[in-house]
Structures are given as structure tokens and as C-alpha cells.
Design an enzyme around this catalytic site. Structure first.
Site, PDB file in Angstrom:
ATOM      1  CB  SER A 188     -63.789  -3.693 -10.348  1.00  0.00           C
ATOM      2  OG  SER A 188     -63.219  -3.011  -9.259  1.00  0.00           O
ATOM      3  CG  ASP A 216     -68.103   3.304 -10.244  1.00  0.00           C
ATOM      4  OD1 ASP A 216     -67.488   2.688  -9.355  1.00  0.00           O
ATOM      5  OD2 ASP A 216     -68.328   2.831 -11.368  1.00  0.00           O
ATOM      6  CG  HIS A 263     -67.588  -0.526  -8.080  1.00  0.00           C
ATOM      7  ND1 HIS A 263     -66.743   0.160  -8.925  1.00  0.00           N
ATOM      8  CD2 HIS A 263     -66.939  -1.693  -7.786  1.00  0.00           C
ATOM      9  CE1 HIS A 263     -65.649  -0.528  -9.147  1.00  0.00           C
ATOM     10  NE2 HIS A 263     -65.746  -1.671  -8.466  1.00  0.00           N
TER      11      HIS A 263
END
Length: 311
Positions: free
Chosen positions: A110, A250, A277
Site C-alpha cells: 500500500s 483491491d 487489499h
């Protein structure tokens, strides 16, 4: 089999402390795998499973970025203190203090993926490989795609979210419940969330200083200082083997991820079909298979690809 050695501690950084954990023994033939967590303002906890790679001979380094977890908390710092350059400098400091700056691989998830890409674009001599997981290449792309995902939420959910965002009441219980609908679709599709993910979430909830300053109240309402930040321009300079990972569901949608594949020379992109995610938690068998194969290929290749300097 003897237990894998684990060392924990802190290193000094600008008068503060960065907490770290090393699983395995660096300097034994394979590069250290350095794990950069997301947020910004999260902790290493939700990525602790990557320590399993130490059993395959890869020393694994986790750390908590400044402001959260075991590192120094600075709730009264000026908002201008929290900038990407701070965390790039912290990473450099950690690599040098742990003595692994001459032989390492970065795994960034991320926000950590963006940070890792920016670090790699400086072509550090000891970097052997790069993994960018579930990361957008720019926050402008991210925000644009958040609108797309929000429009697909069940009837009334986005309207509730936007009403509270406009009123500045994003701390309300009604907003939280609507927010969790999005999280259950696009952050982690396991119900209930795994313990390690909840640990990081609760750390951020307890001290939201960094997250709220740089990001905002949640994943899809980015109003913090990162709202215009991008690493797109620096991607062509990355010159190490690169694996890009994302989940089919995601919040880092294909539109936000694609620049990594298109602009990093030789980058390979793998989409995990049953994940959002958090594929390392949602689809661990496939995740570890893909990541393990990449690490083995980097180890087999040895030294980084030779490039013409000054490019």
C-alpha cells in the site's frame, strides 16, 4: 530444527527511535527482505506473516515507521513534519544501522509500496529486488478510482458517507458502519478480520496522528497532505527486478496499479483473483507461492542488472 533467531530493538533516528524486528540471520548469503507497511501510520503487525520467509533462508526485517507502533509517537508534531521524505530518510537510516544497506530486497505494501518505489528510483547500490503490493502509483488516480468503487456500493451507503463527509462528522457511528461496508469489499474480505490486521487497525485507531495528517479519516476520503502525491515520474529510473501484486477486488484498482507495470522496465504484475487489499491474508497460499518464486529468481540472478549510469 532449531528455531529461527529473532532480534528486536530500536535504532536512533533524528532524536527519536525506530522499532524493528529481524527474523533470521542477515549476511548469510541471501539479501534481507525489508518490509514496509502501509498507512501511512499503520504498523508492521498485519504483515508479520512474511517472517516465514526466514525459514527459507531470507532474513526478514519488519519495522514500525515513525509515529506508530513501537517507534516514537509524536502526536504534537507540526503537520508539516509528516512528509514522504521523512520516511525515506528513516528507511535509509534503518538499512545503514542494521548493516544491510549493501544487500537487501524491499517489500512495500500500500503506502509502503509507493515509498519503496520512490526509494528504488534513487538506484541504491545494495538493492537487489523490489515488490510493490497493493499500491497506487499516485493519489490522484487513487481518489478518482475511489469514486468508481463508492458508486458500486449498496444503495444508500455512499450517500451516507458523503453526507457525513460534507458535515465533517466522519467520527460518527453511522459513518463508521457505512465505511465498514467499503472495507469489507475492498480492504479485507475475510470476516471477521484476522488478528494481525486488527492489531494494526487498532494501533492506527489509538494514535491516528500520521494517518489523519497525511491520508485522512479513511481509505477512500483522502484529504491529507498526500492527496496530490505521486511516484509515477520516478518509475522509469527503477533498475532492479520488480514484482507488482494486487487483488482482483483491491481498493488499489488496476487503473492505479498499471503505471508500475508500464513504466518500470521489466516489471511483472500478478493479480490475485480471490483477494482485495490484503492478499497475504486472503489468499496466502497463492501469495506465498508467487512471492517465493520471485525471491528465488532474485537470489538466482545474484547482482543487480548492470545499467548505464546517469540515465
Amino acid at each position: 530444527m532449531a528455531p529461527t533467531p529473532t532480534a528486536k530493538g530500536t535504532v536512533p533516528f533524528r532524536g527519536h527511535e525506530t522499532w524493528y524486528r529481524v527474523t533470521g540471520q542477515p549476511g548469510q548469503g541471501r539479501p534481507a527482505l525489508v518490509v514496509l507497511h502501509g498507512g501511512p501510520g499503520s504498523t508492521h503487525d498485519y504483515l508479520i506473516g512474511l517472517a516465514d520467509f526466514a525459514e527459507r533462508g531470507w532474513p526478514v526485517v519488519h519495522y514500525d515507521q515513525l509515529g506508530n507502533g513501537g517507534s516514537t509517537h509524536l502526536p504534537d508534531a507540526d503537520p508539516g513534519f509528516w512528509v514522504p521524505e521523512l520516511f525515506l530518510d528513516e528507511l535509509d537510516n534503518l538499512l545503514n544501522r542494521l548493516g544491510i544497506a549493501d544487500d537487501y530486497i524491499l517489500f512495500g505494501q500500500s503506502w509502503g509500496g509507493m515509498l519503496a518505489a520512490r526509494h528504488a528510483s534513487d538506484r541504491p547500490a545494495g538493492l537487489r529486488g523490489l515488490v510493490i503490493a497493493n499500491a497506487p502509483a499516485s493519489y490522484r488516480l487513487w481518489l478518482s478510482e475511489m469514486d468508481v468503487l463508492r458508486a458500486q456500493l449498496p444503495p444508500g451507503v455512499d450517500e451516507t458517507l458523503r453526507r457525513h463527509e460534507a458535515a465533517g462528522t466522519t467520527d460518527s457511528e453511522e459513518y463508521l458502519q457505512a465505511m465498514l461496508v467499503f472495507y469489507g469489499r475492498h480492504v479485507c474480505r475475510i470476516d471477521p478480520w484476522p488478528r494481525e490486521l486488527m492489531a494494526s487497525y487498532m494501533e492506527t485507531w489509538t494514535d491516528p496522528t500520521v494517518y489523519r495528517t497525511m491520508n485522512g479519516p479513511n481509505e477512500f476520503h483522502v484529504i491529507g497532505s498526500l492527496r496530490d502525491w505521486s511516484v509515477i515520474d520516478c518509475l522509469p529510473r527503477i533498475d532492479v527486478p520488480t514484482l507488482v501484486l494486487s487483488g482482483r477486488h483491491d481498493e488499489a484498482t488496476p487503473v492505479t496499479v498499471r503505471p508500475f507495470e508500464e513504466l518500470i522496465p521489466g516489471a511483472r504484475w500478478e493479480i490475485l483473483e480471490n483477494s482485495s487489499h490484503s492478499p497475504h491474508l486472503e489468499e496466502p497460499e497463492r501469495f506465498y507461492e508467487v512471492l517465493g518464486a520471485f525471491l528465488d529468481s532474485v537470489g538466482a540472478n545474484g547482482a543487480r542488472t548492470t545499467t548505464v549510469s546517469g540515465g
